[in-house]
Design a protein around this motif. Structure first.
Motif, PDB file in Angstrom:
ATOM      1  N   MET A  72       5.871 -50.531  -4.429  1.00  0.00           N
ATOM      2  CA  MET A  72       7.264 -50.742  -4.800  1.00  0.00           C
ATOM      3  C   MET A  72       7.995 -51.693  -3.973  1.00  0.00           C
ATOM      4  O   MET A  72       8.934 -52.133  -4.394  1.00  0.00           O
ATOM      5  CB  MET A  72       7.765 -49.390  -4.790  1.00  0.00           C
ATOM      6  N   THR A  76      10.681 -54.746  -5.123  1.00  0.00           N
ATOM      7  CA  THR A  76      11.797 -54.747  -4.626  1.00  0.00           C
ATOM      8  C   THR A  76      12.127 -56.066  -3.941  1.00  0.00           C
ATOM      9  O   THR A  76      12.838 -56.504  -4.171  1.00  0.00           O
ATOM     10  CB  THR A  76      12.016 -53.430  -3.746  1.00  0.00           C
ATOM     11  N   SER A  77      11.039 -56.607  -3.245  1.00  0.00           N
ATOM     12  CA  SER A  77      11.183 -57.652  -2.621  1.00  0.00           C
ATOM     13  C   SER A  77      11.463 -58.872  -3.686  1.00  0.00           C
ATOM     14  O   SER A  77      11.884 -59.841  -3.493  1.00  0.00           O
ATOM     15  CB  SER A  77      10.147 -58.221  -1.626  1.00  0.00           C
ATOM     16  N   LEU A  80      14.881 -58.875  -4.682  1.00  0.00           N
ATOM     17  CA  LEU A  80      16.038 -59.322  -3.599  1.00  0.00           C
ATOM     18  C   LEU A  80      15.634 -60.893  -3.525  1.00  0.00           C
ATOM     19  O   LEU A  80      16.677 -61.603  -3.047  1.00  0.00           O
ATOM     20  CB  LEU A  80      15.639 -58.866  -2.475  1.00  0.00           C
ATOM     21  N   GLU A  97       5.467 -44.388 -14.559  1.00  0.00           N
ATOM     22  CA  GLU A  97       6.682 -43.458 -14.506  1.00  0.00           C
ATOM     23  C   GLU A  97       6.954 -43.363 -13.087  1.00  0.00           C
ATOM     24  O   GLU A  97       8.161 -43.044 -12.507  1.00  0.00           O
ATOM     25  CB  GLU A  97       6.059 -42.131 -14.700  1.00  0.00           C
ATOM     26  N   ILE A  98       6.085 -43.605 -12.250  1.00  0.00           N
ATOM     27  CA  ILE A  98       6.350 -43.515 -10.655  1.00  0.00           C
ATOM     28  C   ILE A  98       7.469 -44.447 -10.326  1.00  0.00           C
ATOM     29  O   ILE A  98       8.484 -44.421  -9.501  1.00  0.00           O
ATOM     30  CB  ILE A  98       5.044 -43.673  -9.749  1.00  0.00           C
ATOM     31  N   THR A 101      10.850 -44.071 -12.014  1.00  0.00           N
ATOM     32  CA  THR A 101      11.551 -42.891 -11.416  1.00  0.00           C
ATOM     33  C   THR A 101      12.253 -43.269 -10.217  1.00  0.00           C
ATOM     34  O   THR A 101      13.487 -43.240  -9.782  1.00  0.00           O
ATOM     35  CB  THR A 101      10.671 -41.841 -10.982  1.00  0.00           C
ATOM     36  N   TYR A 102      11.582 -44.269  -9.256  1.00  0.00           N
ATOM     37  CA  TYR A 102      12.193 -44.721  -8.104  1.00  0.00           C
ATOM     38  C   TYR A 102      13.406 -45.861  -8.424  1.00  0.00           C
ATOM     39  O   TYR A 102      14.710 -45.546  -7.884  1.00  0.00           O
ATOM     40  CB  TYR A 102      11.189 -45.397  -7.130  1.00  0.00           C
ATOM     41  N   LYS A 104      15.397 -45.998 -11.038  1.00  0.00           N
ATOM     42  CA  LYS A 104      16.508 -44.980 -11.547  1.00  0.00           C
ATOM     43  C   LYS A 104      17.451 -44.435 -10.378  1.00  0.00           C
ATOM     44  O   LYS A 104      18.637 -44.660 -10.583  1.00  0.00           O
ATOM     45  CB  LYS A 104      15.954 -43.839 -12.438  1.00  0.00           C
ATOM     46  N   HIS A 105      16.723 -43.833  -9.442  1.00  0.00           N
ATOM     47  CA  HIS A 105      17.457 -43.381  -8.183  1.00  0.00           C
ATOM     48  C   HIS A 105      17.948 -44.342  -7.398  1.00  0.00           C
ATOM     49  O   HIS A 105      18.971 -44.185  -6.851  1.00  0.00           O
ATOM     50  CB  HIS A 105      16.663 -42.240  -7.417  1.00  0.00           C
ATOM     51  N   ALA A 106      17.445 -45.608  -7.178  1.00  0.00           N
ATOM     52  CA  ALA A 106      17.914 -46.605  -6.608  1.00  0.00           C
ATOM     53  C   ALA A 106      19.064 -47.433  -7.227  1.00  0.00           C
ATOM     54  O   ALA A 106      19.796 -48.225  -6.613  1.00  0.00           O
ATOM     55  CB  ALA A 106      16.774 -47.580  -6.231  1.00  0.00           C
ATOM     56  N   GLN A 107      19.214 -46.848  -8.495  1.00  0.00           N
ATOM     57  CA  GLN A 107      20.090 -47.779  -9.261  1.00  0.00           C
ATOM     58  C   GLN A 107      19.979 -49.075  -9.291  1.00  0.00           C
ATOM     59  O   GLN A 107      20.922 -49.900  -9.405  1.00  0.00           O
ATOM     60  CB  GLN A 107      21.770 -47.282  -8.698  1.00  0.00           C
TER      61      GLN A 107
ATOM     62  N   ILE B  14      14.193 -56.937   2.912  1.00  0.00           N
ATOM     63  CA  ILE B  14      12.858 -57.663   3.057  1.00  0.00           C
ATOM     64  C   ILE B  14      12.217 -58.346   4.119  1.00  0.00           C
ATOM     65  O   ILE B  14      12.729 -58.778   5.349  1.00  0.00           O
ATOM     66  CB  ILE B  14      13.071 -59.424   2.129  1.00  0.00           C
ATOM     67  N   ILE B  63      18.676 -43.659  -0.824  1.00  0.00           N
ATOM     68  CA  ILE B  63      17.505 -44.077  -1.606  1.00  0.00           C
ATOM     69  C   ILE B  63      17.469 -45.592  -2.020  1.00  0.00           C
ATOM     70  O   ILE B  63      17.494 -46.000  -3.020  1.00  0.00           O
ATOM     71  CB  ILE B  63      17.513 -43.426  -3.059  1.00  0.00           C
ATOM     72  N   HIS B  64      17.204 -46.305  -0.983  1.00  0.00           N
ATOM     73  CA  HIS B  64      16.815 -47.813  -1.053  1.00  0.00           C
ATOM     74  C   HIS B  64      15.648 -47.960  -0.290  1.00  0.00           C
ATOM     75  O   HIS B  64      15.151 -47.369   0.681  1.00  0.00           O
ATOM     76  CB  HIS B  64      17.834 -48.704  -0.472  1.00  0.00           C
ATOM     77  N   PHE B  69      10.080 -46.156   1.704  1.00  0.00           N
ATOM     78  CA  PHE B  69       8.740 -46.461   1.126  1.00  0.00           C
ATOM     79  C   PHE B  69       7.496 -46.047   1.729  1.00  0.00           C
ATOM     80  O   PHE B  69       6.567 -45.937   1.371  1.00  0.00           O
ATOM     81  CB  PHE B  69       8.625 -47.999   0.649  1.00  0.00           C
ATOM     82  N   GLU B  97      12.322 -36.003  -6.434  1.00  0.00           N
ATOM     83  CA  GLU B  97      11.832 -36.333  -7.635  1.00  0.00           C
ATOM     84  C   GLU B  97      10.692 -37.364  -7.875  1.00  0.00           C
ATOM     85  O   GLU B  97       9.868 -37.306  -8.341  1.00  0.00           O
ATOM     86  CB  GLU B  97      12.790 -36.777  -8.609  1.00  0.00           C
ATOM     87  N   ILE B  98      11.131 -38.406  -6.880  1.00  0.00           N
ATOM     88  CA  ILE B  98      10.131 -39.408  -6.586  1.00  0.00           C
ATOM     89  C   ILE B  98       8.750 -38.807  -6.159  1.00  0.00           C
ATOM     90  O   ILE B  98       7.691 -39.294  -6.423  1.00  0.00           O
ATOM     91  CB  ILE B  98      10.766 -40.502  -5.648  1.00  0.00           C
ATOM     92  N   THR B 101       6.894 -36.676  -8.509  1.00  0.00           N
ATOM     93  CA  THR B 101       6.356 -37.455  -9.320  1.00  0.00           C
ATOM     94  C   THR B 101       4.887 -38.250  -9.192  1.00  0.00           C
ATOM     95  O   THR B 101       3.986 -38.158  -9.971  1.00  0.00           O
ATOM     96  CB  THR B 101       7.206 -38.414  -9.968  1.00  0.00           C
ATOM     97  N   HIS B 105       0.895 -37.348 -10.641  1.00  0.00           N
ATOM     98  CA  HIS B 105      -0.132 -38.187 -11.121  1.00  0.00           C
ATOM     99  C   HIS B 105      -1.214 -38.403 -10.330  1.00  0.00           C
ATOM    100  O   HIS B 105      -2.508 -38.589 -10.602  1.00  0.00           O
ATOM    101  CB  HIS B 105       0.624 -39.498 -11.256  1.00  0.00           C
ATOM    102  N   ILE B 144      25.109 -47.477  -2.801  1.00  0.00           N
ATOM    103  CA  ILE B 144      24.650 -46.056  -3.322  1.00  0.00           C
ATOM    104  C   ILE B 144      25.277 -45.162  -2.105  1.00  0.00           C
ATOM    105  O   ILE B 144      25.313 -45.518  -1.069  1.00  0.00           O
ATOM    106  CB  ILE B 144      23.377 -46.050  -3.792  1.00  0.00           C
TER     107      ILE B 144
END
Lengths: 303, 303
Positions: A72, A76-77, A80, A97-98, A101-102, A104-107, B14, B63-64, B69, B97-98, B101, B105, B144
């Motif tokens: 992740m 993300t990097s 950015l 899915e993992i 899910t992240y 989604k929450h980080a928008q 980053i 949640i960034h 992480f 949730e993160i 999840t 798995h 956020i």
């Protein structure tokens, strides 16, 4: 054609002794592939001057965190850094899915396309192919579904013989055609057969990445004769009961697979945090398979 | 009573220049607290000899990924190390949730209880309390929902004066009672008032952790007079437009908050990857608030 593997992380599940969890970067002539990406992979890539922009394919062996908790951060990097071209991830569906899910929450809406390719642990399959390489899955035996990955170079073009170029004054624009197997027709109409003009291509090279797994002979036929085999060797032989219990291999087991599969070289890694000094692990491997090396962060192996 | 903060990661989103994403370890007399845990936090804890076993509370600002992480690696290592006592996580509900999840798995059932405490970004609230400390949320302004955290020591016991112990031959079993405010009755019935026997307790110390946030004066009253303020300073003043656009602060903005809130010391961090040399950031802060220091990996600040 460069075909190189850089070790980014060599340790087992619990990071220790400044060793990072599993990750390797494969460079095939400028095309970048990640094999697993444990926590800290992007930091290790920076440390060893591996350009993130070269990376388009990430292969994940299984959903245990020490093999993908760095994923992740990389995704993300990339975002950015304004990445725009697609990134391909090969692994079990839970990964998607993992990751979703992240985000989604980080928008976060990614600027680039993330393409998930499902790996299925029933039998070896072709999971990737381009003009230079194929990648097959290798079915391993661990506590959860796990696959290794086998990189095989395709057979390259025939090698044109320099002497013949000169002898027949072959023009440059004919060379690609001759490398692909064509004959050459002289200005006077004489045909020179391809077999006179070219030699066999270099034998295709191969690299097998097998982690995490207990000792399993079912992989031997598939990996027979590979140039380099990476096989996990989490434990010393004295801890083989613990290896069996946790779905891992010992040094002697990894080396026995290398011997039976007649590979060119063995690299071992995924070391248990209990071993600060790794030389006893190397010693045990070499007793069975002399051409063994340790996976050490920053080491580059040419295939 | 030790009250110390160790910087584990100082960089912005980053990772760059061998700086890690945000994380700090607070040690209050042997009780461990993490403030955020960016990728690599567990590796940094090992590097700086911070015992994972001391850690019972993890606070996540938002949640960034660069702020959490590293969480799943810590949770997994605790499990592999046979942790049995509960771990408390304070943050937005998406974190749970993160985390769930992933463990679904990975087919992992934790050996220890994971207790999630929801943080709500409407107004400052008490999110943690024990006999020594309180922790309040601080409402920040980012892209956020985001909260900082304010650690306040409770008022300690009164200090018994050594001279008086001797003068009145006070027995050891009376000391705790006197520290709590009690008077002392001599064998002859004379009562010595507490005010003669004791001095005021040390003033309670406090530490405010504010990241990520744009410049916002709404936090000033809450953090007024804290001993140490950590405030993000992602950008130099020349990049203030970029700071505003991304919900971050500049050096001058962080220093202005410190000045207006009359804090004892300012620590700045969350540096943009664009700055390899951090001295211009420090210089700009010091022009407004002289007692500023940079967050640097491995530095320990006593509160």
């Amino acid at each position: 054609m460069h075909f190189e593997v850089t070790i980014l992380g060599s340790n087992g599940a619990i990071p220790a002794h400044n060793r990072y969890p599993t990750s390797q970067f494969v460079n095939y002539n400028g095309q970048g592939f990640l094999l697993d990406c444990g926590e800290g992979t992007q930091l290790q890539m920076s440390k060893y001057n591996i350009k993130r922009g070269k990376l388009d394919h990430i292969f994940i062996t299984h959903i245990h965190g020490d093999h993908f908790f760095g994923l992740m951060g990389i995704l993300t990097s990339f975002n950015l850094n304004y990445r725009e071209h697609p990134l391909h991830i090969y692994g079990y569906p839970g990964i998607e899915e993992i990751v979703r899910t992240y985000f989604k929450h980080a928008q976060t809406i990614l600027r680039y396309e993330l393409v998930f390719h499902s790996v299925i642990a029933d039998e070896p399959r072709l999971v990737f192919e381009n003009k230079d390489l194929t990648v097959e899955s290798i079915i391993l035996h661990h506590r959860i579904p796990t696959t290794g990955f086998l990189f095989r170079e395709k057979i390259g073009p025939r090698k044109i013989l320099g002497l013949k170029l000169e002898q027949y004054q072959i023009p440059i624009h004919e060379i690609v055609r001759i490398k692909m197997g064509g004959d050459f027709t002289m200005p006077d109409g004489t045909v020179i057969l391809n077999s006179e003009l070219t030699g066999d291509p270099s034998p295709p090279r191969s690299y097998a990445f097998c982690t995490d797994t207990s000792y399993t002979e079912s992989i031997i036929e598939q990996i027979r004769g590979v140039n380099v085999l990476y096989h996990e060797a989490t434990f010393l032989d004295e801890h083989k009961a613990r290896a069996a219990e946790t779905g891992h291999s010992t040094t002697r087991e990894a080396a026995t697979i290398a011997l039976k599969a007649e590979v060119g070289k063995l690299i071992v890694g995924h070391f248990s945090a209990r071993y600060e000094d790794l030389s006893p692990l190397l010693y045990e491997c070499k007793e069975i398979f002399p051409d063994t090396e340790l996976a050490i962060e920053g080491h580059l192996f040419s295939i």
